[in-house]
Design a protein around this motif. Structure first.
Motif, mmCIF file in Angstrom:
data_model
loop_
_atom_site.group_PDB
_atom_site.id
_atom_site.type_symbol
_atom_site.label_atom_id
_atom_site.label_comp_id
_atom_site.label_asym_id
_atom_site.label_seq_id
_atom_site.Cartn_x
_atom_site.Cartn_y
_atom_site.Cartn_z
ATOM 1 N N MET A 219 13.166 87.920 100.516
ATOM 2 C CA MET A 219 13.779 86.605 100.684
ATOM 3 C C MET A 219 13.322 85.936 101.980
ATOM 4 N N SER A 220 13.196 86.722 103.036
ATOM 5 C CA SER A 220 12.833 86.192 104.348
ATOM 6 C C SER A 220 11.488 85.460 104.309
ATOM 7 N N LYS A 221 10.493 86.045 103.636
ATOM 8 C CA LYS A 221 9.159 85.438 103.532
ATOM 9 C C LYS A 221 9.228 84.123 102.754
ATOM 10 N N LYS A 222 10.003 84.104 101.681
ATOM 11 C CA LYS A 222 10.148 82.892 100.878
ATOM 12 C C LYS A 222 10.798 81.787 101.707
ATOM 13 N N VAL A 223 11.810 82.141 102.489
ATOM 14 C CA VAL A 223 12.487 81.160 103.339
ATOM 15 C C VAL A 223 11.526 80.613 104.390
ATOM 16 N N THR A 224 10.805 81.486 105.075
ATOM 17 C CA THR A 224 9.895 81.010 106.132
ATOM 18 C C THR A 224 8.776 80.144 105.552
ATOM 19 N N ASP A 225 8.282 80.509 104.376
ATOM 20 C CA ASP A 225 7.247 79.685 103.726
ATOM 21 C C ASP A 225 7.794 78.301 103.370
ATOM 22 N N THR A 226 8.991 78.257 102.802
ATOM 23 C CA THR A 226 9.615 76.980 102.431
ATOM 24 C C THR A 226 9.869 76.122 103.659
ATOM 25 N N VAL A 227 10.404 76.730 104.712
ATOM 26 C CA VAL A 227 10.696 75.993 105.945
ATOM 27 C C VAL A 227 9.397 75.472 106.568
ATOM 28 N N SER A 228 8.352 76.265 106.536
ATOM 29 C CA SER A 228 7.047 75.824 107.057
ATOM 30 C C SER A 228 6.567 74.582 106.305
ATOM 31 N N GLU A 229 6.671 74.618 104.977
ATOM 32 C CA GLU A 229 6.249 73.479 104.157
ATOM 33 C C GLU A 229 7.051 72.220 104.483
ATOM 34 N N LEU A 230 8.343 72.390 104.760
ATOM 35 C CA LEU A 230 9.200 71.249 105.090
ATOM 36 C C LEU A 230 8.925 70.742 106.508
ATOM 37 N N ALA A 231 8.614 71.652 107.416
ATOM 38 C CA ALA A 231 8.444 71.292 108.834
ATOM 39 C C ALA A 231 7.117 70.599 109.134
ATOM 40 N N VAL A 232 6.045 71.020 108.493
ATOM 41 C CA VAL A 232 4.712 70.509 108.837
ATOM 42 C C VAL A 232 4.619 68.982 108.767
ATOM 43 N N PRO A 233 5.068 68.312 107.700
ATOM 44 C CA PRO A 233 4.966 66.841 107.682
ATOM 45 C C PRO A 233 5.760 66.175 108.813
ATOM 46 N N ILE A 234 6.911 66.722 109.138
ATOM 47 C CA ILE A 234 7.731 66.181 110.232
ATOM 48 C C ILE A 234 6.974 66.328 111.551
ATOM 49 N N LEU A 235 6.396 67.498 111.768
ATOM 50 C CA LEU A 235 5.674 67.769 113.009
ATOM 51 C C LEU A 235 4.399 66.936 113.119
ATOM 52 N N GLU A 236 3.677 66.797 112.012
ATOM 53 C CA GLU A 236 2.444 65.992 112.034
ATOM 54 C C GLU A 236 2.754 64.544 112.401
ATOM 55 N N GLU A 237 3.854 64.023 111.888
ATOM 56 C CA GLU A 237 4.275 62.651 112.200
ATOM 57 C C GLU A 237 4.552 62.491 113.699
ATOM 58 N N LEU A 238 5.014 63.548 114.337
ATOM 59 C CA LEU A 238 5.339 63.510 115.769
ATOM 60 C C LEU A 238 4.203 64.053 116.640
ATOM 61 N N ASP A 239 3.050 64.340 116.023
ATOM 62 C CA ASP A 239 1.881 64.883 116.719
ATOM 63 C C ASP A 239 2.203 66.228 117.388
ATOM 64 N N LEU A 240 2.927 67.066 116.647
ATOM 65 C CA LEU A 240 3.286 68.397 117.122
ATOM 66 C C LEU A 240 2.711 69.437 116.170
ATOM 67 N N GLU A 241 2.717 70.683 116.606
ATOM 68 C CA GLU A 241 2.131 71.772 115.828
ATOM 69 C C GLU A 241 3.192 72.831 115.545
ATOM 70 N N LEU A 242 3.167 73.368 114.334
ATOM 71 C CA LEU A 242 4.040 74.481 113.977
ATOM 72 C C LEU A 242 3.371 75.767 114.447
ATOM 73 N N VAL A 243 4.055 76.515 115.302
ATOM 74 C CA VAL A 243 3.511 77.773 115.807
ATOM 75 C C VAL A 243 3.985 78.939 114.949
ATOM 76 N N ASP A 244 5.288 78.970 114.643
ATOM 77 C CA ASP A 244 5.824 80.094 113.886
ATOM 78 C C ASP A 244 7.214 79.747 113.352
ATOM 79 N N VAL A 245 7.616 80.447 112.308
ATOM 80 C CA VAL A 245 8.973 80.347 111.762
ATOM 81 C C VAL A 245 9.488 81.767 111.575
ATOM 82 N N GLU A 246 10.690 82.026 112.087
ATOM 83 C CA GLU A 246 11.329 83.324 111.917
ATOM 84 C C GLU A 246 12.682 83.122 111.240
ATOM 85 N N TYR A 247 13.008 84.032 110.343
ATOM 86 C CA TYR A 247 14.326 84.025 109.710
ATOM 87 C C TYR A 247 14.851 85.440 109.843
ATOM 88 N N VAL A 248 15.797 85.634 110.769
ATOM 89 C CA VAL A 248 16.231 86.986 111.104
ATOM 90 C C VAL A 248 17.748 87.090 111.174
#
Length: 158
Positions: free
Chosen positions: A1-30
């Protein structure tokens, strides 16, 4: 489940970050104790500040509420990866050339599994790291597919 959550969150975060000229470094679900934490690490060339973390947290929180990939309660934390940021993508290794790194390998190389030194180069297939053994400098070539984890390392020269 953890991998699925981090993958989904990454997909949701990238467009938001690109709009703000930021980079996704990592996502942890622990899970820590009885609480779940969703940690999103962001960065940019000039670093990130608390306002940027707050803005990303707000926008990503709205998106997570909309998509609802996590069914139970959790804490969302958005922050900078800090001085010892993890190196995950090949671009991270290219950017880290000339910097002090800490690398752990899946199996021993020259009898060692942990290396700390200056990343001399990365060609996409192997890393060349200049380490110090006692008082001698030595270059170690580490196959990229043998890297278990890597991060920048803060060094103190007194």
């Amino acid at each position: 489940m953890s991998k699925k959550v981090t993958d989904t969150v990454s997909e949701l975060a990238v467009p938001i970050l690109e709009e703000l000229d930021l980079e996704l470094v990592d996502v942890e679900y622990v899970k820590e104790g009885k609480n779940w934490f969703l940690r999103v690490y962001i960065d940019s060339e000039g670093g990130v500040d608390i306002e940027e973390c707050g803005l990303v947290s707000e926008r990503l929180g709205e998106k997570l509420d909309e998509v609802d990939p996590i069914t139970h309660n959790y804490f969302l934390e958005v922050s900078s990866p800090g001085a010892e940021r993890p190196l995950k993508k090949t671009a991270d290794f290219h950017k880290a050339a000339g910097k002090n790194v800490h690398i752990k390998t899946y199996e021993p190389i020259d009898g060692e599994k942990v290396f700390e030194g200056i990343l001399q180069s990365f060609d996409g297939h192997s890393l060349t790291v200049l380490i110090t053994v006692k008082t001698r400098k030595k270059e170690v070539v580490i196959p990229f597919d043998k890297v278990a984890s890597a991060r920048l390392a803060v060094s103190f020269n007194f």
